[in-house]
Write an enzyme that holds these catalytic residues in place. Structure first.
Site, PDB file in Angstrom:
ATOM      1  N   CYS A  95     -13.026 -28.683   6.878  1.00  0.00           N
ATOM      2  CA  CYS A  95     -11.711 -28.118   6.508  1.00  0.00           C
ATOM      3  C   CYS A  95     -10.375 -28.691   6.450  1.00  0.00           C
ATOM      4  CB  CYS A  95     -11.474 -26.767   7.679  1.00  0.00           C
ATOM      5  SG  CYS A  95      -9.944 -25.963   7.367  1.00  0.00           S
ATOM      6  N   ASP A 152      -7.946  -7.576   0.215  1.00  0.00           N
ATOM      7  CA  ASP A 152      -6.887  -7.751   1.340  1.00  0.00           C
ATOM      8  C   ASP A 152      -7.677  -7.436   2.263  1.00  0.00           C
ATOM      9  OD1 ASP A 152      -6.652  -4.727   1.066  1.00  0.00           O
ATOM     10  OD2 ASP A 152      -5.845  -5.125   2.800  1.00  0.00           O
ATOM     11  N   ASP A 161       0.765  -1.066  -0.044  1.00  0.00           N
ATOM     12  CA  ASP A 161      -0.044   0.048  -0.037  1.00  0.00           C
ATOM     13  C   ASP A 161       1.153   1.266   0.186  1.00  0.00           C
ATOM     14  OD1 ASP A 161       1.137   0.087   2.665  1.00  0.00           O
ATOM     15  OD2 ASP A 161      -0.912  -0.115   3.652  1.00  0.00           O
ATOM     16  N   CYS A 179      -7.231 -27.863   6.648  1.00  0.00           N
ATOM     17  CA  CYS A 179      -6.081 -27.437   7.191  1.00  0.00           C
ATOM     18  C   CYS A 179      -5.455 -28.204   8.280  1.00  0.00           C
ATOM     19  CB  CYS A 179      -6.288 -25.857   7.736  1.00  0.00           C
ATOM     20  SG  CYS A 179      -6.881 -25.841   9.425  1.00  0.00           S
ATOM     21  N   HIS A 206      -5.694 -21.680  10.372  1.00  0.00           N
ATOM     22  CA  HIS A 206      -7.239 -22.164  10.230  1.00  0.00           C
ATOM     23  C   HIS A 206      -7.917 -21.016   9.219  1.00  0.00           C
ATOM     24  CE1 HIS A 206     -11.157 -23.710  10.148  1.00  0.00           C
ATOM     25  NE2 HIS A 206     -11.272 -22.586  10.601  1.00  0.00           N
ATOM     26  N   CYS A 212      -7.388 -28.238  11.589  1.00  0.00           N
ATOM     27  CA  CYS A 212      -8.446 -29.115  11.720  1.00  0.00           C
ATOM     28  C   CYS A 212      -8.030 -30.634  11.685  1.00  0.00           C
ATOM     29  CB  CYS A 212      -9.480 -28.530  10.643  1.00  0.00           C
ATOM     30  SG  CYS A 212     -10.207 -27.036  11.252  1.00  0.00           S
TER      31      CYS A 212
END
Lengths: 387, 387
Positions: free
Chosen positions: A317, A279, A93, A319, A348, A322
């Protein structure tokens, strides 16, 4: 110079767009979500974990990196990619948003913004030229112009004056980057010859100002366009309407980035209105506060009802968190103040966001985006948010 | 019951021993270092990272887990392994050391120690029986007896009385575990039928007391033996001498664990004196303070001289941190207070400790341990410790 930078549209479904964005550090499949790596690190995540879950681009904050460790130090290290050891795309930015919200005192004039560092009170100046130079030294793949960040709510007059100033600043940023690219700015050692620059559309919640801002910004000419000044407190319908009308007026062949949004619902709703890039600190910040996103709504892992819950945060999930850990363990780690709680929760939530984007892209590819959108919103709204 | 638990000696070199320790949750190559996972998490490390760098056994702190989330909650979840999602071996301490050093108020009697929680001031009792029961519920692969932790320095009389009490407590712990194993203690649901129990040798820095403690503890009979009460402020030579004479008197066919040690030099010196197992917070705690262990001495990553250092922490290190990141980036992350600094530093220091143990085991296997020891100590002492 920026010939490497291009958006290739691979398909559309209504206003939703599927694309491939080519940058000097590789491609980004769009619509894309960019995790926020404020100080050169996505908080509580290691780069390899980001790569594992499919993060293709991260965001760095110019304000923070300028103050510490400094853009010149980073340029001497070869640029931000080399310094932080991340070789996928980076967007930076302009630093404007943080100067307006974080810095201790700031005075905004036509020339730029004078501010004091939130770290040590030291005095600095951020002008359109300075913001461009700093990002050239950082060598991000996408640099943003410096815009004036308007407080919400604002009167039409204030919004108009601010939008017009942002348009003038956009022109100065572009001119500066052209000079940097041409090697005409001796004090700036640019570390990424292919750096693209995005303009930012402002204009608050006023459709005519947004239209005028699009026209003025596009007239300057950038590699892509962002919509700024939303997700700052306006009603959600106003935000979605503003996104829809603004995106529709932007050039079709260039990427469209909605700054600072949002919730999982925002991602889906704004893709539906033609946005390619997002974002937001929400997945990472909420993770560090114990709020987890799931396919069945949000979960507050601090809640006592998880103390003996052997199931994962989200059965659906993929991930690491999980697949390996129970809610009971995650709650224990959080209550005990363990660093692992921050890392596991972050992993997660980012996976949830990245997977949502993947599902969005698949739905567009199969031209079933509207069905996906309806199902997603039903699933998200089915369950109340845990306090 | 504990038939699964056994040490197989595979070789020796002087007093140094190479072995394989079989436990209900798999084997541990010895000499071994156990990272400390106080609250069911090795601070700032994820389990998969520990597995990746070759951690074969971790330590859990009974005091912390008893207070939060509680041994009964953990037993209902199936034991500590299931609760934390770690299926390699775990050793738990008795909680005694923390009661003596952390708890807010404690009164020690023959029966046990009464103390107030450092978390909420609540009153609790830790007796030999209680320490045994808690660890049976946790279901660690190796449980430790409750011993009295003597302050240093201590008079010979105080050390003798304390050692004798520890020996009596050891007997009570063993008796209790036998009753738990036989199913005679209704309120204890043991979650690991193969749990071993180690006795602890005390006696301060007095050789005759150490000998008497060995004899009394071995007379009770345990699956392994620890040396406690060292690394508490005594001169290093006294510690090494005490380790040497105590280890030499312990049964050859059973594992020997030096509690709470130590520096990388301590690991090498105490393996040379017959120790098989170590635990210490040093690699993880120092990492969180910015002190990194390297093959060329210790590095304080906060030091300004690393601000523009593009080299890794240790060229000789195989860890993720060293393969991917520069000292300059690690210093930036630390100074900026990023969570990633804790994770990356921890990963590096633990890798250094684990690799040191691997090199120790190889040196014993090749019967070149004395050469390795000399070279290691020369390399470590070559460079001053950075403040």
């Amino acid at each position: 110079m920026s010939t490497e930078f291009a958006l290739s549209l691979r398909g559309t479904d209504g206003a939703a767009r599927l694309g491939t964005l080519t940058t000097p550090h590789g491609v980004v499949e769009t619509p894309a979500f960019m995790p926020v790596g404020t100080q050169g690190s996505v908080k509580a995540a290691l780069h390899r974990d980001l790569e594992d879950i499919g993060v293709s681009i991260i965001l760095g904050n110019t304000y923070h990196l300028f103050l510490r460790p400094g853009d010149e130090l980073i340029a001497r290290r070869g640029g931000l990619h080399t310094f932080i050891g991340w070789d996928r795309p980076i967007l930076t930015d302009s630093g404007g948003f943080q100067v307006f919200s974080l810095a201790e005192r700031r005075v905004i004039r036509e020339d730029g913004a004078e501010f004091r560092s939130h770290l040590d009170g030291s005095l600095h100046m951020l002008s359109p030229e300075r913001a461009t130079d700093i990002q050239a030294r950082l060598g991000s793949d996408i640099a943003m112009v410096l815009d004036e960040c308007l407080a919400f709510p604002a009167t039409p007059d204030a919004a108009a004056r601010s939008m017009e100033r942002s348009a003038r600043w956009a022109g100065r940023c572009r001119e500066r980057l052209q000079r940097v690219r041409a090697g005409d700015v001796a004090e700036v050692h640019a570390t990424n010859a292919g750096q693209a620059q995005f303009g930012i559309v402002q204009g608050g919640v006023f459709p005519d100002l947004r239209s005028a801002s699009v026209d003025a910004t596009v007239a300057v000419g950038f590699e892509g366009y962002a919509i700024g000044g939303l997700s700052v407190g306006e009603p959600i319908d106003v935000m979605y309407d503003t996104v829809a009308s603004t995106a529709a007026r932007l050039p079709e062949r260039q990427p469209r980035y909605l700054m600072g949004a949002g919730t999982p619902e925002d991602l889906v709703e704004c893709v539906a209105r033609g946005i390619d890039m997002f974002d937001c600190v929400m997945p990472t910040r909420n993770a560090r506060n114990g709020q987890l996103f799931t396919s069945q709504g949000r979960v507050n892992i601090r809640n006592a009802r998880h103390a003996e819950a052997d199931e994962p945060v989200d059965e659906a999930c993929r991930c690491y968190t999980c697949r390996r850990h129970s809610r009971a363990y995650l709650r224990h780690l959080f209550m005990a103040g363990e660093v692992a709680a921050l890392a596991l929760n972050t992993l997660h939530n980012l996976t949830f966001y990245l997977d949502t984007m993947q599902r969005i892209r698949e739905a567009i590819a199969f031209r079933s985006f509207e069905t996906f959108r309806q199902e997603f919103l039903r699933s998200v709204s089915r369950l109340a948010v845990e306090s």
